[in-house]
Design a protein around this motif. Structure first.
Motif, mmCIF file in Angstrom:
data_model
loop_
_atom_site.group_PDB
_atom_site.id
_atom_site.type_symbol
_atom_site.label_atom_id
_atom_site.label_comp_id
_atom_site.label_asym_id
_atom_site.label_seq_id
_atom_site.Cartn_x
_atom_site.Cartn_y
_atom_site.Cartn_z
ATOM 1 N N PRO A 120 -7.325 1.737 4.686
ATOM 2 C CA PRO A 120 -7.356 2.097 3.267
ATOM 3 C C PRO A 120 -8.737 2.016 2.633
ATOM 4 O O PRO A 120 -8.916 2.495 1.504
ATOM 5 C CB PRO A 120 -6.405 1.082 2.630
ATOM 6 C CG PRO A 120 -6.491 -0.113 3.525
ATOM 7 C CD PRO A 120 -6.667 0.434 4.910
ATOM 8 N N TRP A 175 -7.259 8.381 3.767
ATOM 9 C CA TRP A 175 -6.901 7.293 4.688
ATOM 10 C C TRP A 175 -6.562 7.819 6.078
ATOM 11 O O TRP A 175 -5.648 8.632 6.235
ATOM 12 C CB TRP A 175 -5.696 6.529 4.158
ATOM 13 C CG TRP A 175 -5.952 5.743 2.913
ATOM 14 C CD1 TRP A 175 -7.143 5.588 2.268
ATOM 15 C CD2 TRP A 175 -4.987 5.009 2.158
ATOM 16 N NE1 TRP A 175 -6.979 4.801 1.145
ATOM 17 C CE2 TRP A 175 -5.669 4.436 1.061
ATOM 18 C CE3 TRP A 175 -3.616 4.790 2.304
ATOM 19 C CZ2 TRP A 175 -5.010 3.642 0.118
ATOM 20 C CZ3 TRP A 175 -2.968 4.007 1.366
ATOM 21 C CH2 TRP A 175 -3.658 3.435 0.281
ATOM 22 N N PRO A 193 -5.974 7.599 -1.302
ATOM 23 C CA PRO A 193 -5.062 7.685 -0.151
ATOM 24 C C PRO A 193 -5.206 8.975 0.648
ATOM 25 O O PRO A 193 -4.888 9.001 1.842
ATOM 26 C CB PRO A 193 -3.679 7.574 -0.793
ATOM 27 C CG PRO A 193 -3.908 6.766 -2.031
ATOM 28 C CD PRO A 193 -5.260 7.214 -2.538
ATOM 29 N N LEU A 195 0.800 -1.217 0.000
ATOM 30 C CA LEU A 195 0.000 0.000 0.000
ATOM 31 C C LEU A 195 0.835 1.270 0.000
ATOM 32 O O LEU A 195 0.540 2.218 -0.733
ATOM 33 C CB LEU A 195 -0.929 0.010 1.223
ATOM 34 C CG LEU A 195 -1.991 -1.083 1.290
ATOM 35 C CD1 LEU A 195 -2.785 -0.954 2.574
ATOM 36 C CD2 LEU A 195 -2.916 -1.021 0.085
#
Length: 242
Positions: free
Chosen positions: A214, A98, A95, A44
């Motif tokens: 995520p 997140w 992202p 990730l």
């Protein structure tokens, strides 16, 4: 771009923090091998920098604090270029939406135990995805507020005047003690600050983990999706006596 939040949206964020904290105790972690990971590459993200702010010393696989000695830390994370579309049955979100959180728990226990303490990873640059609500998980407990803690860091975003802009204004008597950090202006880098101090009353050996959500998605007027946490970093955490 940071979305403007109404009073009800802010109340929603507080509720989300509580919900996420409770779910973290009940859920397992994906990609969570045992033992310290250090700066191991994940599917990730890549941790580009994890270091003490004032000394510049890198944080590798061991963190040491005491009742009177703590330190500020800078975390810079770059999402991988080719992220998977989903984890399990849940799609990944941008992202920039997140949430990240640090967790300290006694050696021999788990990050999901009732003994675990969550440490907030505070955004230095605003969440980059438009329209999403990113809750700050964890709290800075009284134990963690050692004499080294003076309030939230100030961030230098490269303003022509050279004056740093504060993310939050500290309510302390000596603001000159608050670290000033130059922001990484790379739009692909997610920058955070945190403070490490004693998370538990009893000195001894503990474990630190860094988790990311995520699949988390929260936006005004939409159904909130939390998803399971993913462990992306771990280190030994020691609380020593003065």
């Amino acid at each position: 771009m940071e979305a403007k939040l109404s009073h009800s949206d802010r109340a929603h964020i507080v509720a989300l923090i509580v919900v996420v904290s409770c779910l973290q105790l009940l859920s397992g972690c994906l990609q969570a091998p045992s033992g310290p990971l250090g700066k191991e590459r994940s599917d990730l993200v890549e941790i580009e920098k994890f270091a003490q702010i004032e000394s510049g010393e890198a944080i590798d696989d061991s963190i040491t604090v005491s009742p009177t000695e703590g330190f500020y830390a800078l975390l810079e994370i770059r999402p991988q270029a080719n992220l998977p579309d989903q984890l399990g049955e849940l799609p990944l979100t941008d992202p920039g939406c997140w949430p990240f959180v640090g967790i300290v728990y006694p050696e021999g226990s788990t990050a999901q135990s009732a003994e675990a303490v969550q440490i907030p990873m505070n955004w230095m640059n605003e969440p980059s995805a438009s329209g999403c609500i990113v809750p700050v998980m964890g709290v800075l407990t009284e134990l963690m507020q050692t004499p080294q803690y003076a309030g939230a860091v100030q961030v230098d975003r490269g303003h022509p005047s050279g004056k740093p802009a504060a993310v939050y204004y500290a309510k302390r008597e000596d603001p000159s003690r608050i670290p000033k950090v130059k922001l990484n202006l790379d739009p692909e880098v997610l920058s955070f600050w945190t403070f490490f101090g004693p998370t538990h009353e009893t000195p001894g050996n503990y474990q630190f983990e860094l988790h990311v959500y995520p699949c988390f998605r929260a936006a005004p007027g939409e159904t909130t999706t939390i998803g399971p946490p993913v462990k992306i970093y771990a280190a030994a955490f020691q609380i020593v006596e003065d």
